[in-house]
Enzyme design. Structure first.
Site, PDB file in Angstrom:
ATOM      1  N   HIS A  56     -28.359  13.811  -3.892  1.00 38.69           N
ATOM      2  CA  HIS A  56     -29.638  13.552  -3.211  1.00 38.69           C
ATOM      3  C   HIS A  56     -30.674  13.276  -4.294  1.00 38.69           C
ATOM      4  CE1 HIS A  56     -28.288  15.187   0.765  1.00 38.69           C
ATOM      5  NE2 HIS A  56     -27.494  15.921   0.004  1.00 38.69           N
ATOM      6  N   PHE A  57     -30.948  11.996  -4.555  1.00 41.10           N
ATOM      7  CA  PHE A  57     -31.889  11.657  -5.628  1.00 41.10           C
ATOM      8  C   PHE A  57     -33.333  11.524  -5.136  1.00 41.10           C
ATOM      9  CE2 PHE A  57     -28.938   9.994  -9.264  1.00 41.10           C
ATOM     10  CZ  PHE A  57     -28.509  11.288  -9.470  1.00 41.10           C
ATOM     11  N   ARG A  58     -33.601  11.700  -3.848  1.00 41.37           N
ATOM     12  CA  ARG A  58     -34.937  11.993  -3.296  1.00 41.37           C
ATOM     13  C   ARG A  58     -35.940  10.856  -3.278  1.00 41.37           C
ATOM     14  NH1 ARG A  58     -32.938  16.268  -0.721  1.00 41.37           N
ATOM     15  NH2 ARG A  58     -32.700  18.148  -1.969  1.00 41.37           N
ATOM     16  N   ASN A  88     -31.070  11.391   3.575  1.00 41.53           N
ATOM     17  CA  ASN A  88     -32.179  12.224   4.072  1.00 41.53           C
ATOM     18  C   ASN A  88     -33.399  12.159   3.161  1.00 41.53           C
ATOM     19  OD1 ASN A  88     -30.714  13.575   2.088  1.00 41.53           O
ATOM     20  ND2 ASN A  88     -31.158  15.608   2.909  1.00 41.53           N
ATOM     21  N   ASP A 291     -23.156  17.563  -4.239  1.00 42.39           N
ATOM     22  CA  ASP A 291     -24.257  17.792  -3.303  1.00 42.39           C
ATOM     23  C   ASP A 291     -25.531  18.149  -4.079  1.00 42.39           C
ATOM     24  OD1 ASP A 291     -25.676  17.993  -0.956  1.00 42.39           O
ATOM     25  OD2 ASP A 291     -24.834  19.930  -0.368  1.00 42.39           O
ATOM     26  N   HIS A 295     -34.622  20.862  -5.556  1.00 40.62           N
ATOM     27  CA  HIS A 295     -35.927  21.263  -5.017  1.00 40.62           C
ATOM     28  C   HIS A 295     -36.661  21.925  -6.173  1.00 40.62           C
ATOM     29  CE1 HIS A 295     -34.631  20.556  -0.860  1.00 40.62           C
ATOM     30  NE2 HIS A 295     -33.521  21.216  -1.142  1.00 40.62           N
TER      31      HIS A 295
HETATM   32  N1  LIG Z   1     -26.967  21.021   0.950  1.00 42.80           N
HETATM   33  C1  LIG Z   1     -28.203  21.400   1.136  1.00 42.80           C
HETATM   34  O1  LIG Z   1     -28.438  22.587   1.296  1.00 42.80           O
HETATM   35  N2  LIG Z   1     -29.246  20.544   1.123  1.00 42.80           N
HETATM   36  C2  LIG Z   1     -29.196  19.117   1.060  1.00 42.80           C
HETATM   37  C3  LIG Z   1     -28.789  18.512   2.386  1.00 42.80           C
HETATM   38  C4  LIG Z   1     -27.335  18.677   2.722  1.00 42.80           C
HETATM   39  O2  LIG Z   1     -26.462  18.229   1.977  1.00 42.80           O
HETATM   40  O3  LIG Z   1     -27.011  19.246   3.752  1.00 42.80           O
HETATM   41  C5  LIG Z   1     -30.566  18.582   0.651  1.00 42.80           C
HETATM   42  O4  LIG Z   1     -30.787  17.365   0.770  1.00 42.80           O
HETATM   43  O5  LIG Z   1     -31.420  19.362   0.195  1.00 42.80           O
HETATM   44 ZN   LIG Z   2     -24.952  18.380   3.862  1.00 43.85          ZN
HETATM   45 ZN   LIG Z   3     -25.865  16.751   0.909  1.00 41.03          ZN
END
Ligand SMILES: NC(=O)N[C@@H](CC(=O)O)C(=O)O
Ligand SMILES: [Zn+2]
Ligand SMILES: [Zn+2]
Length: 428
Positions: A56-58, A88, A291, A295
Site C-alpha cells: 500500500h504505497f498510499r 484503497n 501487505d 501509517h
Molecule cells: N492490513 C491492514 O491492516 N491494513 C491495510 C489494508 C488491508 O490490507 O487490509 C492498509 O491499507 O492499511
Molecule cells: Zn487486506
Molecule cells: Zn493490504
C-alpha cells in the site's frame, strides 16, 4: 555486464551475463567481453528480486503515510524489484480516472510495479478492464483501512467480470458477521485479535474459494493468517500468501507492540503462527507478500479501537526470510520460490522471478552470513517504525531492476538509482 562468482539459491556457482535489461546467460566460467563492466559477487548469494504482490504505497491520497518515491526506495533497499499496489487509496482505484492518476504517481517508482483495481458499489469495471490492471484486488470481504468491504453478490459479480477479462483476483478474506463483539469491552492491544476471530478468516476463505470454483477461475487469498485459512485455500485448489508478520509474530508480541501490532487480519496465537510457518516451510503456502501498510507513528499511537490497522514491511521481508534461512529454519530455494518464482507464476509474469537466460535482470546480491540489526528509523518508508525493531535481517549488497542498479551499499555508503520503474502489465 558480467556478474562473476555468484552462488544461486540451489547452491550452483556461476557467472551471469546481463545484456541491457535481460539476463543473457547463466553459466560457469563465462569470458569477459571487451569493455564489459564486471561485478564480482565474491561468492555471495544471487537471488531473483522479490516480487511483493501486496503493498500500500498510499498515493494518491495519503502522501504523509507513504509516496511512490519513499515506498519504492524502501523496496529497493530491501531487495524488492516489483511491487503491486492496492486500491484503497484516495480516490480508491475503482474508476478509469482513479487508475490513471495512480499510474501518474507510480512514475516516481524506482522499481517495477503492478497496479490493482478495486471493487466498490460504484466501481467501473469497463473503464478498469480497458487499462493495464495487474489484478482485481485486494477485494475486501470485510472493512479494513479505506472501508471498501463489499457484499457477497457484488463479490460474485466481480469475480465473474475479472474472469471474463482474464484478470486475476486477490481477496481480503474476513467475514465480519462472525467477529466477536464481546471483545469490544476490552481496551488492551490483544482485544483486536480476540475481535477479528480466526473463524472469520476460515469462513471467508471458504466462501471466496467457492465463488472462484463456481465461476471456474482462480482466486488468490491475500495475507492468510491462520492454518485453517491456508488449508481452506489449498484444498479448494486456490493460491494464498502469508505476510512476514503473521509468519514471525503472534499475540504474545502484543504486550510489546501495543497498537503498533494492530493489523487486518490480526496477529494470532503462537500455536497458529507456528502452524502457518509449517505450511510456509513445506510449500503449502505459495507466496510471501508484505501487505506493507504504512501509517504514521502519531496515527498508530492511539487507543486499540482508534488506531489504524496495518504495519510497514516491504524493506524487511526478504531480509527477515534470509535470516530465517541463515538460522536453518528455511532453505534458500524455498525463500526464492516464495518471494520470486511463485509470485511470477501465480500472477503470470513470464519475464520475472528466475535467474535464467531470457528473464529480466531483476537481481539481488546478499552476503548470507552477515545480518544487520533492524532499526525503524533507518528504514526508507515514511512510517519510520517497524514491528521488527531490533530483529536481525540479511540485507542486500545491491539490487538491480532490468539491468539498472537501484540500490548499492558498500564501504563508501549507500546509493539509490533513478525512478525508472515500469508497469509490468505493459508491453509484455
Ligand atoms: N492490513 C491492514 O491492516 N491494513 C491495510 C489494508 C488491508 O490490507 O487490509 C492498509 O491499507 O492499511
Ligand atoms: Zn487486506
Ligand atoms: Zn493490504
Amino acid at each position: 555486464m558480467l556478474i562473476t562468482n555468484a552462488r544461486l539459491a540451489d547452491g550452483r556457482r556461476c557467472d551471469v551475463r546481463v545484456d541491457g535489461e535481460r539476463i543473457a546467460a547463466v553459466e560457469g566460467g563465462l569470458d569477459t567481453h571487451a569493455d564489459e563492466r564486471v561485478l564480482d559477487a565474491d561468492g555471495d548469494l544471487l537471488l531473483p528480486g522479490m516480487i511483493d504482490t501486496h503493498v500500500h504505497f498510499r498515493e494518491p491520497g495519503y502522501p504523509e503515510k507513504e509516496t511512490w518515491a519513499t515506498g519504492s526506495r524502501s523496496a529497493a533497499a530491501g531487495g524488492v524489484t516489483t511491487v503491486v499496489d492496492q486500491p484503497n487509496t484516495e480516490p480508491p482505484t475503482v474508476t478509469g480516472n482513479a487508475f490513471d492518476s495512480k499510474a501518474e504517481r507510480a512514475a516516481d517508482s524506482l522499481v517495477d510495479f503492478g497496479l490493482n483495481a478495486g471493487v466498490t458499489a460504484d466501481w467501473k469495471p469497463d473503464e478498469l478492464f480497458a487499462r493495464p490492471v495487474f489484478a482485481l484486488g485486494e477485494v475486501f470481504l470485510a472493512d479494513s483501512t479505506g472501508e471498501m468491504g463489499i457484499d457477497a453478490d457484488l463479490f460474485a459479480t466481480a469475480v465473474r467480470e475479472a474472469a471474463d477479462h482474464d484478470v486475476p483476483v486477490t481477496v481480503h478474506a474476513e467475514d465480519a458477521t462472525v467477529f466477536d463483539g464481546s471483545a469490544k469491552e476490552r481496551d488492551d492491544a490483544d482485544a483486536w485479535s480476540a475481535y477479528r476471530t480466526a473463524e472469520a478468516e476460515a469462513i471467508a476463505v471458504e466462501r471466496a474459494c467457492a465463488v472462484g470454483r463456481e465461476v471456474g477461475s482462480g482466486v488468490h487469498i491475500a495475507h492468510t493468517s491462520t492454518p485453517e485459512g491456508v488449508d481452506a485455500a489449498n484444498e479448494a485448489g486456490m493460491t494464498c500468501e502469508v505476510t512476514p508478520h503473521h509468519l514471525l509474530l503472534s499475540r504474545d508480541d502484543l504486550d510489546d507492540l501495543g497498537t503498533f501490532g494492530r493489523m487486518n487480519p490480526p496477529l494470532r496465537s503462537e500455536e497458529r503462527r507456528a502452524a502457518v510457518y509449517d505450511r510456509v516451510r513445506d510449500g503449502t503456502v505459495d507466496v510471501i507478500a508484505t501487505d506493507h501498510a504504512p501509517h504514521t507513528r502519531a496515527e498508530k499511537d492511539a487507543g486499540i479501537w482508534d488506531a489504524p490497522s496495518g504495519v510497514p514491511g516491504v524493506e524487511t521481508a526478504l531480509a527477515l526470510l534470509l535470516e530465517e534461512a541463515r538460522q536453518g529454519r528455511l532453505d534458500y530455494e524455498r525463500v526464492r520460490d516464495l518471494t520470486a518464482t511463485n509470485p511470477a507464476a501465480v500472477f503470470d509474469l513470464p519475464r520475472k522471478g528466475r535467474v535464467e537466460a531470457g528473464r529480466d535482470a531483476d537481481l539481488v546480491l546478499v552476503d548470507p552470513g552477515s545480518p544487520r540489526e533492524i532499526r525503524g528509523e533507518e528504514l526508507r518508508s515514511k512510517a519510520g517504525w517497524t514491528p521488527f525493531e531490533g530483529w536481525n535481517g540479511v540485507f542486500p549488497r545491491w539490487t538491480m531492476v532490468r539491468g539498472e542498479m537501484v540500490y548499492e551499499r558498500d564501504e563508501d555508503g549507500e546509493r539509490f538509482g533513478e525512478a525508472g520503474g515500469e508497469n509490468v502489465r505493459l508491453s509484455r
